[in-house]
Design a protein around this motif. Sequence first.
Motif, mmCIF file in Angstrom:
data_model
loop_
_atom_site.group_PDB
_atom_site.id
_atom_site.type_symbol
_atom_site.label_atom_id
_atom_site.label_comp_id
_atom_site.label_asym_id
_atom_site.label_seq_id
_atom_site.Cartn_x
_atom_site.Cartn_y
_atom_site.Cartn_z
ATOM 1 N N ILE A 165 7.800 5.790 -2.675
ATOM 2 C CA ILE A 165 8.050 4.345 -2.609
ATOM 3 C C ILE A 165 7.371 3.726 -1.390
ATOM 4 O O ILE A 165 7.207 4.379 -0.353
ATOM 5 N N ARG A 166 7.002 2.469 -1.568
ATOM 6 C CA ARG A 166 6.457 1.652 -0.485
ATOM 7 C C ARG A 166 6.996 0.232 -0.614
ATOM 8 O O ARG A 166 7.500 -0.157 -1.679
ATOM 9 N N MET A 167 6.856 -0.534 0.462
ATOM 10 C CA MET A 167 7.347 -1.904 0.467
ATOM 11 C C MET A 167 6.184 -2.882 0.389
ATOM 12 O O MET A 167 5.159 -2.712 1.049
ATOM 13 N N THR A 168 6.332 -3.922 -0.426
ATOM 14 C CA THR A 168 5.305 -4.943 -0.584
ATOM 15 C C THR A 168 5.429 -6.014 0.504
ATOM 16 O O THR A 168 6.389 -6.029 1.281
ATOM 17 N N LYS A 169 4.480 -6.920 0.497
ATOM 18 C CA LYS A 169 4.479 -8.026 1.471
ATOM 19 C C LYS A 169 5.725 -8.876 1.351
ATOM 20 O O LYS A 169 6.249 -9.378 2.355
ATOM 21 N N ASP A 170 6.218 -9.056 0.118
ATOM 22 C CA ASP A 170 7.430 -9.855 -0.097
ATOM 23 C C ASP A 170 8.687 -8.984 -0.170
ATOM 24 O O ASP A 170 9.701 -9.371 -0.747
ATOM 25 N N GLU A 171 8.612 -7.799 0.429
ATOM 26 C CA GLU A 171 9.745 -6.913 0.654
ATOM 27 C C GLU A 171 10.406 -6.421 -0.632
ATOM 28 O O GLU A 171 11.633 -6.296 -0.720
ATOM 29 N N GLU A 172 9.573 -6.115 -1.613
ATOM 30 C CA GLU A 172 10.031 -5.437 -2.824
ATOM 31 C C GLU A 172 9.682 -3.948 -2.689
ATOM 32 O O GLU A 172 8.638 -3.597 -2.134
ATOM 33 N N ILE A 173 10.554 -3.094 -3.197
ATOM 34 C CA ILE A 173 10.276 -1.656 -3.176
ATOM 35 C C ILE A 173 9.579 -1.278 -4.474
ATOM 36 O O ILE A 173 10.130 -1.452 -5.567
ATOM 37 N N VAL A 174 8.353 -0.762 -4.345
ATOM 38 C CA VAL A 174 7.589 -0.355 -5.523
ATOM 39 C C VAL A 174 7.406 1.158 -5.537
ATOM 40 O O VAL A 174 7.455 1.823 -4.498
ATOM 41 N N VAL A 175 7.216 1.678 -6.735
ATOM 42 C CA VAL A 175 7.011 3.106 -6.930
ATOM 43 C C VAL A 175 5.520 3.377 -6.789
ATOM 44 O O VAL A 175 4.726 3.082 -7.686
ATOM 45 N N PHE A 176 5.138 3.932 -5.628
ATOM 46 C CA PHE A 176 3.712 4.067 -5.323
ATOM 47 C C PHE A 176 3.523 5.078 -4.203
ATOM 48 O O PHE A 176 4.361 5.173 -3.303
ATOM 49 N N HIS A 177 2.413 5.790 -4.228
ATOM 50 C CA HIS A 177 2.154 6.842 -3.247
ATOM 51 C C HIS A 177 1.264 6.395 -2.095
ATOM 52 O O HIS A 177 1.650 6.486 -0.927
ATOM 53 N N ASP A 178 0.066 5.927 -2.382
ATOM 54 C CA ASP A 178 -0.926 5.645 -1.347
ATOM 55 C C ASP A 178 -0.587 4.377 -0.566
ATOM 56 O O ASP A 178 0.106 3.486 -1.059
ATOM 57 N N ALA A 179 -1.146 4.295 0.642
ATOM 58 C CA ALA A 179 -1.027 3.047 1.394
ATOM 59 C C ALA A 179 -1.889 1.953 0.775
ATOM 60 O O ALA A 179 -1.575 0.766 0.874
ATOM 61 N N TYR A 180 -2.983 2.362 0.106
ATOM 62 C CA TYR A 180 -3.924 1.428 -0.519
ATOM 63 C C TYR A 180 -3.905 1.600 -2.037
ATOM 64 O O TYR A 180 -3.637 2.691 -2.551
ATOM 65 N N VAL A 181 -4.268 0.541 -2.740
ATOM 66 C CA VAL A 181 -4.284 0.577 -4.207
ATOM 67 C C VAL A 181 -5.627 1.041 -4.757
ATOM 68 O O VAL A 181 -5.767 1.240 -5.969
ATOM 69 N N ASP A 182 -6.608 1.246 -3.919
ATOM 70 C CA ASP A 182 -7.990 1.495 -4.354
ATOM 71 C C ASP A 182 -8.140 2.704 -5.279
ATOM 72 O O ASP A 182 -8.869 2.638 -6.277
ATOM 73 N N ARG A 183 -7.488 3.813 -4.959
ATOM 74 C CA ARG A 183 -7.697 5.054 -5.714
ATOM 75 C C ARG A 183 -7.202 4.968 -7.148
ATOM 76 O O ARG A 183 -7.794 5.567 -8.055
ATOM 77 N N THR A 184 -6.129 4.237 -7.370
ATOM 78 C CA THR A 184 -5.479 4.272 -8.685
ATOM 79 C C THR A 184 -5.583 2.980 -9.483
ATOM 80 O O THR A 184 -5.088 2.922 -10.610
ATOM 81 N N SER A 185 -6.214 1.946 -8.929
ATOM 82 C CA SER A 185 -6.274 0.673 -9.657
ATOM 83 C C SER A 185 -7.677 0.083 -9.606
ATOM 84 O O SER A 185 -8.577 0.614 -8.957
ATOM 85 N N ASN A 186 -7.841 -1.062 -10.257
ATOM 86 C CA ASN A 186 -9.109 -1.791 -10.216
ATOM 87 C C ASN A 186 -9.143 -2.795 -9.074
ATOM 88 O O ASN A 186 -10.021 -3.655 -9.010
ATOM 89 N N GLY A 187 -8.191 -2.684 -8.151
ATOM 90 C CA GLY A 187 -8.138 -3.576 -7.004
ATOM 91 C C GLY A 187 -8.424 -2.852 -5.706
ATOM 92 O O GLY A 187 -8.820 -1.687 -5.696
ATOM 93 N N ALA A 188 -8.212 -3.557 -4.602
ATOM 94 C CA ALA A 188 -8.430 -2.982 -3.278
ATOM 95 C C ALA A 188 -7.467 -3.638 -2.293
ATOM 96 O O ALA A 188 -7.101 -4.800 -2.441
ATOM 97 N N GLY A 189 -7.045 -2.861 -1.298
ATOM 98 C CA GLY A 189 -6.179 -3.408 -0.266
ATOM 99 C C GLY A 189 -4.905 -2.610 -0.083
ATOM 100 O O GLY A 189 -4.583 -1.710 -0.865
ATOM 101 N N ARG A 190 -4.187 -2.944 0.978
ATOM 102 C CA ARG A 190 -2.942 -2.272 1.308
ATOM 103 C C ARG A 190 -1.799 -2.825 0.467
ATOM 104 O O ARG A 190 -1.695 -4.039 0.246
ATOM 105 N N VAL A 191 -0.922 -1.936 0.048
ATOM 106 C CA VAL A 191 0.264 -2.350 -0.702
ATOM 107 C C VAL A 191 1.091 -3.324 0.125
ATOM 108 O O VAL A 191 1.587 -4.337 -0.389
#
Length: 306
Positions: A81-107
Amino acid sequence: MKKCTKTLLTAIGVTGGLIGGLWVGTKVTSEPAIRDIKPYFRHRSPYIFAHRGGMGLAPEHTAAAFDKAGKFDVDGFEIDIRMTKDEEIVVFHDAYVDRTSNGAGRVSDMTLAELRDLDFGYHFRDAEGSHPYRGSEDAKIMTLRELLEKYPDKLINIDIKDDPNSYEGSLIPSLLYRLIDELGVEDRVLVTSFYDSQIDRFHLYSGEDIALGAGEDQVRNAYIAYASGFKHMFSPKADTFQIPPQYNNIPLDKKGFIDYLQSLNVAVGYWVINEMDEMDELIQKGAHTIVTDYPDISHHLMKERY
């Protein structure tokens, strides 16, 4: 020369005597604390957990993976789990979305709405090398709330990934506890982290109500106590050790080590185990939990041999 040898032997004898005396003294005065068994661990073992939902079969941490793993009768999911900018808890491993999505940037720099716009099936390839989940609605990011509500019959092994020294890392233990308390899922979640300090922070809120895993420091201390003969000096603060079979050439899958932890009511889990024979060997040694990328393989093992 004889005098030096005699001096050296005397020093070794004195040192040995001191160590022996220390062992006897601590054996008399120290008594390891045996953990009470939490409801989370009162089901039939071994537990089979799909790693990130079963990332070998479908895009990690998405409904596509969790749904597929469910078809193979896993006991639960190992998630991060990681926390988003608006303080939601999401199910995610990496600090960045680049490896697993079509986007880029920090969760942590993105809102939940921004994350929902990304395709987390974009990079996943199946055994044939194709991209079967690109554009799939089942390959979207999930919140922890959604996961817990969507799969009420599954145990959830939660790994806190945010660095405790970051803003999001400082908040997520309290946010996580409040969510677990609100949903009333204390008996089917386990909370752990590589950071011992994150586990300690969460424990301040949860007390003894929720099962806890061990951080790296606690695992190291336990193994030193086991290997040195000072097993009586270690008292666990965790209900389970989630560990690899080996770490830095140190074998953590010895039956003696497993037996030692079990004597303290500490369940031993191993990750990431993707070969049937290795799964079987670990279970035979006493492993409580097997975490795997391929729940189809574990399914066949459990049907054939257990």
